[in-house]
Design a protein around this motif. Structure first.
Motif, PDB file in Angstrom:
ATOM      1  N   VAL A   7     -27.967  10.280 -23.702  1.00  0.00           N
ATOM      2  CA  VAL A   7     -28.444  11.090 -22.593  1.00  0.00           C
ATOM      3  C   VAL A   7     -29.579  10.369 -21.867  1.00  0.00           C
ATOM      4  CG1 VAL A   7     -29.639  13.231 -21.997  1.00  0.00           C
ATOM      5  CG2 VAL A   7     -27.748  13.278 -23.619  1.00  0.00           C
ATOM      6  N   VAL A   8     -30.458   9.730 -22.645  1.00  0.00           N
ATOM      7  CA  VAL A   8     -31.573   9.022 -22.040  1.00  0.00           C
ATOM      8  C   VAL A   8     -31.072   7.896 -21.136  1.00  0.00           C
ATOM      9  CG1 VAL A   8     -33.582   7.580 -22.505  1.00  0.00           C
ATOM     10  CG2 VAL A   8     -33.148   9.594 -23.907  1.00  0.00           C
ATOM     11  N   THR A   9     -29.997   7.227 -21.541  1.00  0.00           N
ATOM     12  CA  THR A   9     -29.493   6.129 -20.718  1.00  0.00           C
ATOM     13  C   THR A   9     -28.921   6.612 -19.403  1.00  0.00           C
ATOM     14  OG1 THR A   9     -27.207   6.129 -21.547  1.00  0.00           O
ATOM     15  CG2 THR A   9     -28.843   4.885 -22.817  1.00  0.00           C
ATOM     16  N   TYR A  46     -23.944  15.367 -15.583  1.00  0.00           N
ATOM     17  CA  TYR A  46     -25.403  15.300 -15.702  1.00  0.00           C
ATOM     18  C   TYR A  46     -25.984  16.666 -16.054  1.00  0.00           C
ATOM     19  CZ  TYR A  46     -26.067  10.526 -13.892  1.00  0.00           C
ATOM     20  OH  TYR A  46     -26.083   9.169 -13.728  1.00  0.00           O
ATOM     21  N   CYS A  47     -25.427  17.719 -15.465  1.00  0.00           N
ATOM     22  CA  CYS A  47     -25.904  19.063 -15.820  1.00  0.00           C
ATOM     23  C   CYS A  47     -25.769  19.301 -17.321  1.00  0.00           C
ATOM     24  CB  CYS A  47     -25.101  20.118 -15.060  1.00  0.00           C
ATOM     25  SG  CYS A  47     -25.760  20.573 -13.439  1.00  0.00           S
ATOM     26  N   GLN A  48     -24.607  18.981 -17.856  1.00  0.00           N
ATOM     27  CA  GLN A  48     -24.367  19.214 -19.270  1.00  0.00           C
ATOM     28  C   GLN A  48     -25.271  18.332 -20.141  1.00  0.00           C
ATOM     29  OE1 GLN A  48     -22.508  21.802 -19.575  1.00  0.00           O
ATOM     30  NE2 GLN A  48     -21.970  21.693 -17.418  1.00  0.00           N
ATOM     31  N   LEU A  49     -25.407  17.067 -19.785  1.00  0.00           N
ATOM     32  CA  LEU A  49     -26.260  16.159 -20.552  1.00  0.00           C
ATOM     33  C   LEU A  49     -27.719  16.582 -20.489  1.00  0.00           C
ATOM     34  CD1 LEU A  49     -24.697  12.746 -19.448  1.00  0.00           C
ATOM     35  CD2 LEU A  49     -24.487  13.818 -21.689  1.00  0.00           C
ATOM     36  N   THR A  50     -28.151  17.023 -19.307  1.00  0.00           N
ATOM     37  CA  THR A  50     -29.539  17.446 -19.154  1.00  0.00           C
ATOM     38  C   THR A  50     -29.828  18.677 -19.982  1.00  0.00           C
ATOM     39  OG1 THR A  50     -29.552  16.546 -16.904  1.00  0.00           O
ATOM     40  CG2 THR A  50     -31.328  18.056 -17.488  1.00  0.00           C
ATOM     41  N   LEU A  51     -28.886  19.602 -20.019  1.00  0.00           N
ATOM     42  CA  LEU A  51     -29.071  20.797 -20.846  1.00  0.00           C
ATOM     43  C   LEU A  51     -29.152  20.442 -22.322  1.00  0.00           C
ATOM     44  CD1 LEU A  51     -26.673  23.288 -19.051  1.00  0.00           C
ATOM     45  CD2 LEU A  51     -29.154  23.503 -19.246  1.00  0.00           C
ATOM     46  N   LEU A  52     -28.342  19.477 -22.753  1.00  0.00           N
ATOM     47  CA  LEU A  52     -28.379  19.068 -24.157  1.00  0.00           C
ATOM     48  C   LEU A  52     -29.730  18.483 -24.526  1.00  0.00           C
ATOM     49  CD1 LEU A  52     -24.867  17.395 -24.603  1.00  0.00           C
ATOM     50  CD2 LEU A  52     -25.702  19.454 -25.766  1.00  0.00           C
ATOM     51  N   SER A  53     -30.326  17.733 -23.606  1.00  0.00           N
ATOM     52  CA  SER A  53     -31.598  17.076 -23.915  1.00  0.00           C
ATOM     53  C   SER A  53     -32.800  17.976 -23.648  1.00  0.00           C
ATOM     54  CB  SER A  53     -31.730  15.781 -23.111  1.00  0.00           C
ATOM     55  OG  SER A  53     -31.746  16.047 -21.726  1.00  0.00           O
ATOM     56  N   ALA A  54     -32.626  18.982 -22.768  1.00  0.00           N
ATOM     57  CA  ALA A  54     -33.760  19.817 -22.389  1.00  0.00           C
ATOM     58  C   ALA A  54     -34.111  20.856 -23.440  1.00  0.00           C
ATOM     59  CB  ALA A  54     -33.470  20.515 -21.058  1.00  0.00           C
ATOM     60  N   GLY A  55     -33.126  21.298 -24.193  1.00  0.00           N
ATOM     61  CA  GLY A  55     -33.399  22.297 -25.213  1.00  0.00           C
ATOM     62  C   GLY A  55     -33.083  23.703 -24.724  1.00  0.00           C
ATOM     63  N   GLN A  56     -32.859  24.592 -25.659  1.00  0.00           N
ATOM     64  CA  GLN A  56     -32.475  25.958 -25.345  1.00  0.00           C
ATOM     65  C   GLN A  56     -33.568  26.677 -24.580  1.00  0.00           C
ATOM     66  OE1 GLN A  56     -31.531  28.283 -28.774  1.00  0.00           O
ATOM     67  NE2 GLN A  56     -30.652  29.972 -27.595  1.00  0.00           N
ATOM     68  N   GLY A  57     -33.144  27.426 -23.547  1.00  0.00           N
ATOM     69  CA  GLY A  57     -34.086  28.234 -22.794  1.00  0.00           C
ATOM     70  C   GLY A  57     -34.798  27.498 -21.690  1.00  0.00           C
ATOM     71  N   CYS A 207     -28.116  24.761 -13.922  1.00  0.00           N
ATOM     72  CA  CYS A 207     -27.036  24.137 -14.668  1.00  0.00           C
ATOM     73  C   CYS A 207     -26.771  25.019 -15.875  1.00  0.00           C
ATOM     74  CB  CYS A 207     -27.436  22.754 -15.173  1.00  0.00           C
ATOM     75  SG  CYS A 207     -27.569  21.507 -13.893  1.00  0.00           S
ATOM     76  N   THR A 208     -25.496  25.279 -16.164  1.00  0.00           N
ATOM     77  CA  THR A 208     -25.166  26.055 -17.353  1.00  0.00           C
ATOM     78  C   THR A 208     -23.976  25.420 -18.035  1.00  0.00           C
ATOM     79  OG1 THR A 208     -23.708  27.497 -16.077  1.00  0.00           O
ATOM     80  CG2 THR A 208     -25.972  28.226 -16.385  1.00  0.00           C
ATOM     81  N   ARG A 209     -23.792  25.767 -19.295  1.00  0.00           N
ATOM     82  CA  ARG A 209     -22.680  25.241 -20.067  1.00  0.00           C
ATOM     83  C   ARG A 209     -21.676  26.338 -20.330  1.00  0.00           C
ATOM     84  NH1 ARG A 209     -23.363  21.883 -25.057  1.00  0.00           N
ATOM     85  NH2 ARG A 209     -21.534  20.901 -24.177  1.00  0.00           N
TER      86      ARG A 209
END
Length: 209
Positions: A7-9, A46-57, A207-209
């Motif tokens: 995700v960072v890359t 990117y939305c999905q990757l950002t949500l994974l790295s951003a954390g819940q909530g 962005c939502t999953r």
């Protein structure tokens, strides 16, 4: 490499211009047109990757993600053209997702999105691989740190983008300095039912999953 590292890359370089573009294009780099469909696909990933790295909530604005996606695509076009001009070819092993990494990604994404996610990550990592090669040629020092080479290469790419005729669909609200100058108008990434834990942004801007 874990998925969180991947995700960072995918984080990008913000360099841009503005102006009129071809109908159906998100951006134009010289004679190369980047379609709105391609920009939408990358923004969705990117939305999905950002949500994974951003954390819940944590609310994630899809307007920013759309801008990030289209600027990354522009930078990728310029980087590849620079590599061709310099006769530099990054080794695929330096940027392609491995089978093990693909399995990790498959745990987080539905099967029908897997190829798109892998392609998006490969493209992002290839830009950095090209930056490494450009930096190494410029510095020409076998003792140089890898980070130094990459930073030098990214600077070269940024400078080249600034020299190019780069135009964005004005609805992205991107100024010549690569920063947001206005709301993104009618452009949007498809948004699903919002996570009730995401607060602070209207559902249509998340962005939502």
């Amino acid at each position: 490499m874990k998925l969180r590292v991947l995700v960072v890359t995918a984080t990008a370089l913000l360099v841009a211009g503005c102006g009129s573009v071809h109908p159906g294009a998100a951006a134009v780099v010289g004679d190369t047109s980047i379609s709105m469909a391609r920009a939408d696909d990358v923004a969705t990933v990117y939305c999905q990757l950002t949500l994974l790295s951003a954390g819940q909530g944590t609310p994630v604005g899809n307007a920013d993600v759309r801008r990030q996606a289209v600027t990354d695509l522009v930078v990728g076009v310029v980087a590849r053209e620079m590599a061709d001009d310099a006769d530099l070819t990054p080794n695929p092993s330096s940027y392609e997702i491995t089978p093990a990494q693909r399995k990790d990604i498959a745990k987080e994404f539905p099967a029908d999105q897997l190829d798109l996610v892998v392609e998006t990550l490969n493209d992002a990592q290839r830009t950095y691989a090209i930056a490494d090669l450009l930096g190494a040629r410029k510095i020409d020092d076998p003792d140089a740190e890898a980070e130094q080479l990459r930073d030098q290469g990214l600077q070269l790419i940024q400078a080249e983008v600034a020299r190019r005729d780069v135009r964005f669909d004005p609805r992205f609200g991107i100024g010549r300095d690569g920063t947001a100058k206005a709301p993104t108008g009618s452009l949007s990434v498809e948004v699903k039912a919002p996570d009730p834990d995401q607060k602070g942004l209207p559902a249509t801007q998340q962005c939502t999953r």
